[in-house]
Structures are given as C-alpha cells and as structure tokens.
Write a protein that holds these residues in place. Sequence first.
Motif, PDB file in Angstrom:
ATOM      1  N   SER A  24      33.605  51.151  39.752  1.00 49.78           N
ATOM      2  CA  SER A  24      33.359  51.278  38.313  1.00 49.78           C
ATOM      3  C   SER A  24      31.945  50.867  37.922  1.00 49.78           C
ATOM      4  N   SER A  25      31.239  50.257  38.836  1.00 50.22           N
ATOM      5  CA  SER A  25      29.899  49.733  38.559  1.00 50.22           C
ATOM      6  C   SER A  25      28.954  50.838  38.086  1.00 50.22           C
ATOM      7  N   PRO A  26      28.142  50.579  37.086  1.00 49.80           N
ATOM      8  CA  PRO A  26      27.841  49.300  36.458  1.00 49.80           C
ATOM      9  C   PRO A  26      28.716  48.962  35.253  1.00 49.80           C
ATOM     10  N   SER A  27      29.755  49.729  35.009  1.00 52.75           N
ATOM     11  CA  SER A  27      30.636  49.456  33.875  1.00 52.75           C
ATOM     12  C   SER A  27      31.386  48.145  34.071  1.00 52.75           C
ATOM     13  N   LYS A  28      31.800  47.573  32.957  1.00 48.50           N
ATOM     14  CA  LYS A  28      32.620  46.372  32.955  1.00 48.50           C
ATOM     15  C   LYS A  28      34.053  46.778  32.656  1.00 48.50           C
ATOM     16  N   CYS A  29      34.995  45.997  33.166  1.00 49.86           N
ATOM     17  CA  CYS A  29      36.413  46.293  32.967  1.00 49.86           C
ATOM     18  C   CYS A  29      37.114  45.117  32.290  1.00 49.86           C
ATOM     19  N   SER A  30      38.008  45.437  31.380  1.00 45.35           N
ATOM     20  CA  SER A  30      38.879  44.425  30.788  1.00 45.35           C
ATOM     21  C   SER A  30      40.007  44.117  31.765  1.00 45.35           C
ATOM     22  N   LEU A  31      40.748  43.067  31.502  1.00 45.98           N
ATOM     23  CA  LEU A  31      41.890  42.735  32.345  1.00 45.98           C
ATOM     24  C   LEU A  31      42.924  43.860  32.313  1.00 45.98           C
ATOM     25  N   ASP A  32      43.215  44.384  31.125  1.00 45.83           N
ATOM     26  CA  ASP A  32      44.185  45.475  31.018  1.00 45.83           C
ATOM     27  C   ASP A  32      43.756  46.673  31.858  1.00 45.83           C
ATOM     28  N   ARG A  33      42.497  47.021  31.779  1.00 40.94           N
ATOM     29  CA  ARG A  33      42.003  48.167  32.546  1.00 40.94           C
ATOM     30  C   ARG A  33      42.173  47.924  34.047  1.00 40.94           C
ATOM     31  N   LEU A  34      41.860  46.720  34.506  1.00 40.07           N
ATOM     32  CA  LEU A  34      42.036  46.407  35.928  1.00 40.07           C
ATOM     33  C   LEU A  34      43.501  46.491  36.342  1.00 40.07           C
ATOM     34  N   ILE A  35      44.403  46.035  35.490  1.00 41.57           N
ATOM     35  CA  ILE A  35      45.835  46.116  35.803  1.00 41.57           C
ATOM     36  C   ILE A  35      46.255  47.575  35.932  1.00 41.57           C
ATOM     37  N   PHE A  36      45.860  48.398  34.971  1.00 41.05           N
ATOM     38  CA  PHE A  36      46.232  49.816  34.998  1.00 41.05           C
ATOM     39  C   PHE A  36      45.617  50.525  36.206  1.00 41.05           C
ATOM     40  N   LEU A  37      44.335  50.289  36.434  1.00 41.28           N
ATOM     41  CA  LEU A  37      43.662  50.961  37.551  1.00 41.28           C
ATOM     42  C   LEU A  37      44.193  50.484  38.897  1.00 41.28           C
ATOM     43  N   ASP A  38      44.554  49.211  38.985  1.00 43.53           N
ATOM     44  CA  ASP A  38      45.130  48.700  40.225  1.00 43.53           C
ATOM     45  C   ASP A  38      46.433  49.426  40.530  1.00 43.53           C
ATOM     46  N   TYR A  39      47.300  49.532  39.539  1.00 43.38           N
ATOM     47  CA  TYR A  39      48.562  50.242  39.747  1.00 43.38           C
ATOM     48  C   TYR A  39      48.307  51.690  40.179  1.00 43.38           C
ATOM     49  N   LEU A  40      47.429  52.367  39.463  1.00 44.64           N
ATOM     50  CA  LEU A  40      47.165  53.783  39.744  1.00 44.64           C
ATOM     51  C   LEU A  40      46.448  53.976  41.080  1.00 44.64           C
ATOM     52  N   THR A  41      45.740  52.985  41.550  1.00 48.23           N
ATOM     53  CA  THR A  41      45.101  53.064  42.864  1.00 48.23           C
ATOM     54  C   THR A  41      46.146  52.945  43.969  1.00 48.23           C
ATOM     55  N   ILE A  42      47.082  52.063  43.797  1.00 41.00           N
ATOM     56  CA  ILE A  42      48.125  51.852  44.794  1.00 41.00           C
ATOM     57  C   ILE A  42      49.107  53.019  44.808  1.00 41.00           C
TER      58      ILE A  42
END
Length: 162
Positions: A24-42
Amino acid sequence: MSELLLFNTPLELGLRSLYLLQVSSPSKCSLDRLIFLDYLTIYTKDSNASFDSLHPEYPLRAIELFSRREAIKKGILLMASRGLLNIDCEEDGFFYSANVNTNWFIEGLLDEYSEKLLNKASLVEERFREMSDADLKEFINLNIGSWGREYSDFFPYKNEVL
C-alpha cells in the motif's frame, strides 16, 4: 493452563500487516482497512472468484473479520516496537504505514509462503486501492453473507431434527 493459539496470533497478524502496508506504500492505512485487507488477502477468492485463496476456506471464515481487531492492534504495536512500521496520530485517528525497515524485513523472508502472501496482498491492494475505507466496509457488508455459502450442502445432518 494457558491457551495456546496457533493461528491469528498478534505475531502472525502483525507480520501480514507489514505485507499489506508494504504493497500500500506510500499510502497510510486505518485499523479497519488493515482488518478488511488482511481478511481479503487470506481469502482472496472472496474478493474475486477467479483467484485462489491463500488459506483453506471453511464455512465460518467470515467470523474472522470480527475476531481479529485486538490481535491486529497488538501485532501492529509489536511490529512498531521493532521499528518495522510507522504509526501516525492524525485528526481522524491512528494510521499505519510502511517505512524503510518494512521493505528490508520483507525482502529477508524468502520462503514460498511469503512470496504467495506478497502476491495475494498485491492483488487485493490493487483491487481495492481506489476505494475509501467506507466503500471497502460497504463491499464487506454487501458480500459477507455469501462467504462460506459454498459449504451450505456440506453438512450431512442439516435436515434432521435434534
């Protein structure tokens, strides 16, 4: 006796967060975004049926979206305490981003799983890059009911009365 967790530990979720922040760099991620992206990555197949998921799918996997928040927060703090990511406090809350150490650390992980994880994280980030956090949450809410439905005929006793 203490409970021994094997999966979705803060260490595992913190490491996966590094991959998500890197792509995602150089963008910053919120906690919610990381949770959603983590699920969708797995479970990449849940974001696009033409992809295979990184981890095996199971009927109740969508529950993971609700159970990961604290573990991801602890994992992020663990990674930040080692200088592997940045935490910024902004008007809208805390945001997380990759730094030079993130890339250095990820490049040092050369196993097959790490390569697959980086590939899946890249696919998911590219797919959802232009979506705001609110739009990503809407995508999750619209689709969460169908994730795991492929197992609806799997249970052999579904028509029996207990």
